[in-house]
Write an enzyme that holds these catalytic residues in place. Structure first.
Site, PDB file in Angstrom:
ATOM      1  N   HIS A  99       0.896  -1.157   0.000  1.00 33.67           N
ATOM      2  CA  HIS A  99       0.000   0.000   0.000  1.00 33.67           C
ATOM      3  C   HIS A  99       0.938   1.210   0.000  1.00 33.67           C
ATOM      4  O   HIS A  99       1.992   1.176   0.643  1.00 33.67           O
ATOM      5  CB  HIS A  99      -0.829   0.108   1.274  1.00 33.67           C
ATOM      6  N   ASP A 102       2.273   2.036   3.333  1.00 26.52           N
ATOM      7  CA  ASP A 102       3.227   1.087   3.948  1.00 26.52           C
ATOM      8  C   ASP A 102       4.641   1.509   3.590  1.00 26.52           C
ATOM      9  O   ASP A 102       5.576   1.323   4.360  1.00 26.52           O
ATOM     10  CB  ASP A 102       3.092  -0.341   3.395  1.00 26.52           C
TER      11      ASP A 102
HETATM   12  C1  XUL Z   1      -7.540  -6.678   4.288  1.00 32.81           C
HETATM   13  C2  XUL Z   1      -6.694  -7.075   3.162  1.00 32.81           C
HETATM   14  C3  XUL Z   1      -5.824  -6.021   2.568  1.00 32.81           C
HETATM   15  C4  XUL Z   1      -5.697  -6.098   1.094  1.00 32.81           C
HETATM   16  C5  XUL Z   1      -4.933  -4.953   0.463  1.00 32.81           C
HETATM   17  O1  XUL Z   1      -8.339  -7.685   4.768  1.00 32.81           O
HETATM   18  O2  XUL Z   1      -6.697  -8.224   2.773  1.00 32.81           O
HETATM   19  O3  XUL Z   1      -4.574  -6.098   3.161  1.00 32.81           O
HETATM   20  O4  XUL Z   1      -5.062  -7.279   0.715  1.00 32.81           O
HETATM   21  O5  XUL Z   1      -5.498  -3.724   0.757  1.00 32.81           O
END
Ligand code: XUL
Ligand code: CO
Length: 439
Positions: A99, A102
Site C-alpha cells: 500500500h 506502507d
Molecule cells: C484486508 C486485506 C488487505 C488487502 C490490500 O483484509 O486483505 O490487506 O489485501 O489492501
C-alpha cells in the site's frame, strides 16, 4: 550494507531435514514443466504485515519491534526497503506488494506525502535493478486515515472521493514506475453500517466511477497489467460491497469494468463469506476473471480475518488445483497477506512463518499436480456429466431443443430417477487422501 537479520539464506534441504531454517518442500530452482518452482508459485512478501505489522491488536500494543532501528519516518521507510530486500533474498521470494502508506507514511499535506513517497519509490526502483526482485502489485491505503471513516470511493463527501482519487493516481504511478503487473482495489471501508444513513445506489455508482477513472489513467500512463478487486464480505464495515467473487462479478459487468478487472482472491476472505477458498477460486476461474491470490488462512473457530500463515495442505492443494486449471499465474501470484501470531514475536518467527507458508504451497502445488495426473477426480466429473455429450443433452447445449421438444422427450421417457448415479463424495475424498499421503 547493514544486515537486519542474523539468519542466513534459507536453503532447500528436502523433506527429511529437521533444520527449522530450511525449506523441506519449496525448492525454488526445481524445474517443473519447463520452469522453476519459484516461477510457478510467484511468492510475494506483503509490505504491511511483514515490514510494518508489530502485533498490535484491539486489546494490546505491539509485541515485535518493526521500527528497523530508525525513529525518523523517512529513514525508517528506507530501512524498511533494505530489510525487505534482505528478507526476499534470504527467503527466495521474488515479488512484493505494497500500500502506498506502507512504503511511506502520511505527512502533513498530500503534496508532502507524495513527494516523500516518490523518494522511496525511486529507492525501490534502484533496489529492484540491483537484485532482480519485482513488484507484484500496488494499492492505495484508502481506509486508515479518519477522512475515510465513511469510505473512500463510497464516501458521502465528494471532497473525500477526490482525495482518494488523488491518492490512487499516485499509487498507480508508483506501480507503473516499479513495473508492477497488478493494481488492487480492496474496498477497505467501501460498505455500510446502516441503511438509515446510506444511499447505496449512489455509493456503488461512485465506486465504479473511481475505478473507471483509475483504468483510464492507468492505461494512459502505460499500465498493461490487471486491475484486481479483492472481495471480502465484512470487516471493517458490517456489509462490504465487494462481498464475494459472484457479487463483484455482477458489479463489474453492470459498470462495464469486466475487461480490465480480475479477482485477487484471499483465503480468509472466502471463509468469512461462508465459502471455501476453492469455491471462490473456481467462481473466478470459470468466469474468466481469476487473477491473483492473497495467501493466508483463517481459523475455523474464529469469525474474523486472522490472516494466519497458510499451513493447511488440503487447502493449498485445492487452491493450486484451481490455479493449475486456470492455466497458472500470468500477472498474478501468491502474496502472503499473512502475519505471524502476536505471540510469535521474534525476527526468527518472520522466517519460520514464511518457510511454513511457502512449504505448504510447494506441497500443495505438487499434490495438485499429482491429483490432476492421477485423473480419477477429473474423469469422475467428466463421467458424471456424460449425458450432456450425446442425445438430448447435446441437443440442449447446441440450442436445438426447446421446451416443447423437451416436454415431448420427457413424456416419451417416463420416470428418469434411474438416470442418476451416486455422487460418491466419500470415495472422492479418500482419493484425495490417497494422492496426498503417497507423495
Ligand atoms: C484486508 C486485506 C488487505 C488487502 C490490500 O483484509 O486483505 O490487506 O489485501 O489492501
Ligand atoms: Co488481502
Amino acid at each position: 550494507m547493514k544486515e537486519y537479520f542474523s539468519i542466513g539464506k534459507i536453503p532447500f534441504e528436502g523433506k527429511d531435514s529437521t533444520n527449522q531454517f530450511a525449506f523441506k518442500y519449496y525448492n525454488p530452482d526445481e524445474i517443473i514443466d519447463g520452469k522453476p518452482m519459484r516461477e510457478h508459485l510467484k511468492f510475494a512478501l506483503s509490505w504491511w504485515h511483514t515490514m510494518g505489522g508489530d502485533g498490535t491488536d484491539m486489546f494490546g500494543c505491539g509485541t515485535t519491534d518493526k521500527t528497523w532501528a530508525e525513529s525518523d519516518p523517512e529513514k525508517r521507510a528506507i530501512a524498511k526497503v533494505d530489510a525487505a530486500f534482505e528478507l526476499m533474498d534470504k527467503l527466495s521470494i521474488d515479488y512484493y506488494c505494497f500500500h502506498d502508506r506502507d512504503l511511506s507514511p502520511e505527512y502533513s499535506s498530500l503534496a508532502e506525502s507524495n513527494e516523500k513517497l516518490e523518494k522511496v519509490v525511486a529507492y525501490l526502483e534502484q533496489k529492484q535493478k540491483e537484485t532482480g526482485k519485482k513488484l507484484l502489485w500496488g494499492t492505495a491505503k484508502c481506509f486508515d486515515h479518519p477522512r475515510y471513516m465513511h469510505g473512500a470511493g463510497t464516501s458521502p463527501s465528494a471532497d473525500v472521493f477526490a482525495y482518494a482519487a488523488a491518492q490512487i493516481k499516485k499509487a498507480l504511478e508508483a506501480t507503473v514506475r516499479l513495473g508492477g503487473t497488478g493494481y488492487v482495489f480492496w474496498g477497505g471501508r467501501e460498505g455500510y453500517e446502516t441503511l438509515l444513513n446510506t444511499d447505496m445506489g449512489l455509493e456503488l455508482d461512485n465506486m465504479a466511477r473511481l475505478m473507471k477513472m483509475a483504468v483510464e489513467y492507468g492505461r494512459s500512463i502505460g499500465f498493461t497489467g490487471d486491475f484486481y478487486i479483492e472481495p471480502k464480505p465484512k470487516e471493517p464495515t458490517k456489509h462490504q460491497y465487494d462481498f464475494d467473487t459472484a457479487t463483484v462479478l455482477g458489479f463489474l459487468r453492470k459498470y462495464g469494468l469486466d475487461k480490465d478487472f480480475k479477482m485477487n482472491i484471499e483465503a480468509n476472505h472466502a471463509t468469512l463469506a461462508q465459502h471455501t477458498f476453492q469455491h471462490e477460486l473456481n467462481v473466478a476461474r470459470t468466469n474468466g476473471v481469476f487473477g491473483s491470490i492473497d495467501a493466508n488462512q483463517g481459523d475455523v473457530l474464529l469469525g474474523w480475518d486472522t490472516d494466519q500463515f497458510p499451513t493447511n495442505v488440503y487447502e493449498t492443494t485445492m487452491c493450486m488445483f484451481e490455479v493449475i486449471k486456470a492455466g497458472g499465474f500470468t500477472n498474478g501470484g501468491l502474496n502472503f497477506d499473512a502475519k505471524a501470531r502476536r505471540g510469535s514475536f521474534t525476527m526468527e518467527d518472520i522466517f519460520l512463518s514464511y518457510i511454513a507458508g511457502m512449504d505448504a504451497f510447494a506441497l500443495g502445488f505438487k499434490a495438485a499436480r499429482k491429483l490432476i495426473a492421477d485423473g480419477r477426480i477429473d474423469s469422475f466429473i467428466a463421467d458424471r456429466y456424460a449425458s450432456w455429450k450425446t442425445g438430448i443433452g447435446a441437443d440442449i447445449i447446441s440450442g436445438k431443443a426447446d421446451l416443447a421438444a423437451l416436454e415431448a422427450y420427457a413424456l416419451s421417457k417416463g420416470e428418469v430417477v434411474d438416470s442418476l448415479t451416486s455422487g460418491r463424495q466419500e470415495m472422492l475424498e479418500s482419493i484425495v487422501n490417497n494422492v496426498l499421503f503417497s507423495l
